[in-house]
Design an enzyme around this catalytic site. Structure first.
Site, PDB file in Angstrom:
ATOM      1  CE  LYS A  78      -4.011   1.774   2.619  1.00 58.77           C
ATOM      2  NZ  LYS A  78      -4.911   1.522   3.772  1.00 58.77           N
ATOM      3  CB  SER A 153      -8.294   3.292   2.741  1.00 63.65           C
ATOM      4  OG  SER A 153      -7.406   2.789   3.722  1.00 63.65           O
ATOM      5  CB  SER A 177      -8.279   0.438   5.663  1.00 61.00           C
ATOM      6  OG  SER A 177      -8.974   1.650   5.554  1.00 61.00           O
TER       7      SER A 177
END
Ligand code: GLN
Length: 487
Positions: A78, A153, A177
């Site tokens: 990420k 996310s 997330s």
């Protein structure tokens, strides 16, 4: 089967037997990224050359007899985790050209383990969101239905694993997330306990709840990676000194006859009434109950429990985390970090200009909410009250764990929603987090596992997840339950 579709476990076996090389495996993933990313937008930066160099080095270590479990395994990270020499944007314009000067502890560990970093994945800007639509670089699409979001996310990481661009991906979970995108993309999404994995090098969003987590194709792969990345770190004062369990050993129930030997005998599983309210999607409720029955068949005892303050989780979370965000994001002032647009007349206008252009609308909303909640005169009414509610939520879990060993719930209230459907309705987006904020506020380990499929209004089938929550630092209990399910 294409090499990029392998699980970590099978890829490792093939690497060890010399059937495949780390370079071939890496090339297969890079080819998948090239082919699929223009449509999915799951990956923001690809580091092809570095990845191939790392893969070559891994092949040499394998040839020399090194058996590290992640040696030669390609993964994506990420883009809110620092990777030395590689762009780290947090999907924000303010960090568009930011090159991290050091590796996050977890990246350092994965490098030492010989895993191969392919690139960086898309996210909601600074991890603020549940759909990956809040990215300054455009939304990620769900590979299972291109008209829908992958969740957020960590949506880029989830979409990338689901589309076999990599064998696993790193995400971060502050309030769901990792778990939400795992649910929407049909994956295993582990949020370890707060403190189980070092946060050093994770761009801070809300420091009191966030954890680096994992998106994998199987529970076994999750156990393998957790073992490599977990542990105390002198660079993160909140990292936990407690010993790690042998996670993947917990999972192996082969040669055990579930029906007669009941390997989960003695394990008590709680079903909290507040997570199964009448409004819950019927198919999701069915799937979670079905998992409960399978655990019972393996010897576990099911118990009805109550987590009475569940409904206050989302409101408390959306006071506490914006407050921390307003403080953590103050460092992005355009000077030390960021755009450094210099045409401003004085310092105040310099800040305004850089932060005004650099941050997207959701980030600004949270900074304003948080600044308001922390300001003199409102601090007691909002921030302090939310912290008191958080304590009640923690006590709910403490109380529940005197009666049960694990808690089983749905992960998301429905399957992946349509791109654009909720993006202009922040409140609807915040309510996505109804089942995931509790474990975050309490710092508990929680995993979303594929629970089954739900039929959409168009008649398509989409995956949904079930969530298993364990007491703090007891990740091994989750894996134990999953061992029985996999059998
Ligand atoms: N949906 C949550 C939020 O927007 C998730 C954030 C996260 O876990 N990083 O805050």
């Amino acid at each position: 089967m294409n090499l990029n579709e392998l699980t970590i476990k099978t890829a490792r076996e093939k690497l060890e037997q010399g059937e495949i090389s780390a370079v071939e495996l890496t090339e297969a993933c890079l080819a998948a990224i090239k082919k699929l990313n223009p449509e999915l937008n799951a990956v923001l930066t690809v580091c092809e050359q570095e990845a191939l160099d790392e893969a070559r080095a891994a092949d040499q270590r394998i040839a020399a007899g090194d058996q590290s479990p992640l040696l030669g395994i390609p993964y994506l990270c990420k883009d809110n985790i620092m990777t030395k020499g590689i762009r780290t944007t947090a999907a924000s314009k303010i960090l568009e050209s930011y090159i991290a000067p050091y590796d996050a502890t977890i990246i350092k560990k994965l490098k030492e383990a010989g895993a191969v970093l392919l690139g960086k994945t898309n996210l909601d800007e600074f991890a603020h969101g549940a759909s990956t639509e809040n990215s300054a670089y455009g939304p990620t699409k769900n590979p299972l239905d291109l008209t829908r979001v992958p969740g957020g996310s960590s949506g880029g990481s989830a979409a990338a694993v689901a589309a076999n661009m990599c064998l696993f991906a790193l995400g971060s979970d502050t309030g769901g997330s990792v778990r939400c995108p795992a649910s929407f993309c049909g994956l295993y999404g582990l949020k370890p306990s707060y403190g189980r994995v070092s946060r050093f090098g994770l761009l801070a969003m809300a420091s009191s709840t966030e954890v680096i987590g994992l998106l994998t194709k199987t529970a076994y792969d999750s156990a393998l990676v957790l073992k490599e990345i977990a542990g105390q770190d002198e660079l993160d004062a909140t990292s936990a000194p407690e010993k790690l369990a042998n996670y993947e050993k917990e999972l192996v129930f082969s040669n055990v006859k579930i029906a007669t030997q009941k390997p989960l005998k003695g394990l008590r599983i709680g079903l909290p009434a507040e997570y199964f309210l009448p409004g819950l999607n019927k198919e999701i409720a069915e799937h979670v109950k079905n998992i409960a029955q399978r655990l019972e068949f393996a010897g576990a005892e099911l118990k009805k429990i109550s987590l009475p303050h569940t409904e206050y989780g989302v409101p408390a979370y959306y006071i506490i985390t914006p407050s921390e965000i307003s403080s953590n994001l103050a460092r992005f002032d355009g000077l030390g970090w960021g755009l450094a647009k210099t045409e401003a007349a004085d310092l105040q206008s310099f800040y305004k200009l850089n932060r005004g252009i650099g941050f997207g609308p959701e980030v600004k909303r949270r900074i304003m909410l948080g600044t308001y909640a922390l300001s003199a005169g409102y601090y007691d009414a909002y921030y302090k009250k939310a912290q008191a509610v958080r304590t009640l939520i923690i006590e709910d879990f403490n109380q529940a764990f005197t009666q049960v060993d694990l808690i089983l719930t749905p992960t998301t209230p429905h399957p992946a929603f349509k791109l654009g459907e909720q993006v202009n309705d922040p409140l609807a987006m915040y309510l996505e987090d109804v089942f995931v904020t509790g474990a975050s506020l309490a710092g508990l380990p929680a995993m979303s596992i594929p629970a089954g499929e739900v039929t959409t209004e168009e008649g398509n089938k989409l995956p949904v997840g079930a969530q298993i929550i364990a007491p703090r630092l007891r990740e091994e209990l989750i894996f134990k339950a999953l061992g029985a399910l996999e059998e």
